[in-house]
Enzyme design. Sequence first.
Site, PDB file in Angstrom:
ATOM      1  CB  SER A 207      -0.932  -0.002   1.220  1.00 23.79           C
ATOM      2  OG  SER A 207      -1.962   0.940   1.026  1.00 23.79           O
TER       3      SER A 207
ATOM      4  CG  ASP B 201       1.280   6.612  -7.198  1.00 24.46           C
ATOM      5  OD1 ASP B 201       1.729   6.595  -8.368  1.00 24.46           O
ATOM      6  OD2 ASP B 201       0.095   6.852  -6.925  1.00 24.46           O
TER       7      ASP B 201
ATOM      8  N   GLY C  44       1.826   2.251  -9.505  1.00 24.58           N
ATOM      9  CA  GLY C  44       1.199   3.467 -10.004  1.00 24.58           C
ATOM     10  C   GLY C  44       1.134   3.427 -11.521  1.00 24.58           C
TER      11      GLY C  44
ATOM     12  CD  GLU D  16       0.506  -2.440 -14.806  1.00 27.13           C
ATOM     13  OE1 GLU D  16       1.246  -1.670 -14.164  1.00 27.13           O
ATOM     14  OE2 GLU D  16      -0.660  -2.686 -14.475  1.00 27.13           O
TER      15      GLU D  16
HETATM   16  C1  6MZ Z   1       0.119  -0.254 -11.221  1.00 25.72           C
HETATM   17  C2  6MZ Z   1      -1.384  -0.293  -9.483  1.00 25.72           C
HETATM   18  C3  6MZ Z   1      -2.194  -1.220 -10.180  1.00 25.72           C
HETATM   19  O1  6MZ Z   1      -1.541   1.662  -2.652  1.00 25.72           O
HETATM   20  O2  6MZ Z   1      -3.671   2.878  -2.256  1.00 25.72           O
HETATM   21  N1  6MZ Z   1      -1.983  -0.031  -8.317  1.00 25.72           N
HETATM   22  N2  6MZ Z   1      -0.233   0.175 -10.008  1.00 25.72           N
HETATM   23  N3  6MZ Z   1      -0.607  -1.115 -11.950  1.00 25.72           N
HETATM   24  C4  6MZ Z   1      -1.786  -1.615 -11.487  1.00 25.72           C
HETATM   25  N4  6MZ Z   1      -2.506  -2.441 -12.296  1.00 25.72           N
HETATM   26  C5  6MZ Z   1      -3.919  -2.429 -12.415  1.00 25.72           C
HETATM   27  N5  6MZ Z   1      -3.237  -1.522  -9.393  1.00 25.72           N
HETATM   28  C6  6MZ Z   1      -3.088  -0.790  -8.251  1.00 25.72           C
HETATM   29  O3  6MZ Z   1      -3.674   0.781  -3.653  1.00 25.72           O
HETATM   30  C7  6MZ Z   1      -4.037   1.416  -4.855  1.00 25.72           C
HETATM   31  C8  6MZ Z   1      -2.794   1.842  -5.618  1.00 25.72           C
HETATM   32  O4  6MZ Z   1      -2.078   0.681  -6.080  1.00 25.72           O
HETATM   33  C9  6MZ Z   1      -1.454   0.932  -7.324  1.00 25.72           C
HETATM   34  C10 6MZ Z   1      -1.804   2.363  -7.714  1.00 25.72           C
HETATM   35  O5  6MZ Z   1      -0.760   3.237  -7.283  1.00 25.72           O
HETATM   36  C11 6MZ Z   1      -3.071   2.614  -6.904  1.00 25.72           C
HETATM   37  O6  6MZ Z   1      -3.312   3.981  -6.647  1.00 25.72           O
HETATM   38  P1  6MZ Z   1      -3.020   1.533  -2.393  1.00 25.72           P
HETATM   39  O7  6MZ Z   1      -3.324   0.635  -1.243  1.00 25.72           O
END
Ligand code: 6MZ
Length: 347
Positions: free
Chosen positions: A99, A141, A174, A204
């Site tokens: 997170s 992020d 991110g 990705e």
């Molecule tokens: C890249 C992703 C993601 O950190 O607020 N996040 N980053 N690629 C992905 N593929 C779909 N899915 C999620 O969880 C949400 C954050 O996780 C990352 C992004 O920075 C998103 O804002 P937390 O717990």
Amino acid sequence: MDDECVFYRELPKVELHAHLNGSVSFQTMEKLMNRKPHLNIEHSMTAIGKGQRRTLDECFEVFKVIHKLVDTEEDILMVSKDVIREFAEDGVKYLELRSTPREEQRTGLTKTNYIDTIIKAIQQCKSEGLDIDVRLLVAIDRRNGMEVAMETVKLAEEFMLSSDGLVVGIDLSGDPTVGHGKYFLPALERAKNGGLKLSLHLSEVQSQLEESELLLNLPPDRIGHGTFLHPEMGGSQSLVDKVVKNGIPLELCLTSNIKGQTVPMFSLHHFKYWYQLGHPTVICTDDKGVFCTDLSQEYQLVASTFGLSQKEMWKLSQQAIDCIFAEEAVKQQLKKKWQDLHPQVFK
Ligand code: 6MZ
């Protein structure tokens, strides 16, 4: 539930790629929406349902909405505990959550409180006797730039030393189309030298060859997605060679890649390429709330798409133990657990 569903639910599993705020279930969202009715947020804004697809850009908009709903210590505690409980109910025995620490001026939330609260949730779940070992990766992020990345690493270092082994690493995530990985090298090098493990989102999206090359030189301890690393997807053999030479496991999230449209259909998922190479891959959910899935479903999906037997799927879940960031003793405990559960799962 049919027999196949029961098997995948009972199969002991390791989850290594789960973003906390992307993992919030429908039920927990409901509680958050009730706490903050003035935001007028509906479920269609926080999750991508069955058969739906979005662009990756749209997925990142979804996270912004969720962040509005989760902006106090109380929210973070509830969300973390619910997510851990749900993974445990789904048969996950070892979970690494990740997170991004946030500060919210409106509610007085600080980044330190943010991490502290997740750790509190992990400890409370443990004392409630849940059969799941949970660790935390602190996420950078990429949208927030290199200075914040360095601050994040320093914070993670402090928690690594004070959290009794619960904080084990750093995640770089991110929106992959924002910024360049080279800016994060100093922070990532510092993290690595300080004993934090690195899990990096790599390739990705397409055309990240140069960035992936640079980041692979660190090298990271695990790779998130790695969709476009191999030559058939526009990557290169030299990238593949680096991954293979360093034995870097890949965290693969099928439903996420399909719903975010970075992979056109399940049968074309890069799981097949790496599995056929015999390279370590770990099946994960990414954002089980946003993408409306769970780890059992992801395992079942891999089995049905690529024609793998239950025995082969057992082996995949067992091999994931070697990819965890917690210490060797934990790996041994998990291997013993898998052995003990085997007769029950294959009854
Ligand atoms: C890249 C992703 C993601 O950190 O607020 N996040 N980053 N690629 C992905 N593929 C779909 N899915 C999620 O969880 C949400 C954050 O996780 C990352 C992004 O920075 C998103 O804002 P937390 O717990």
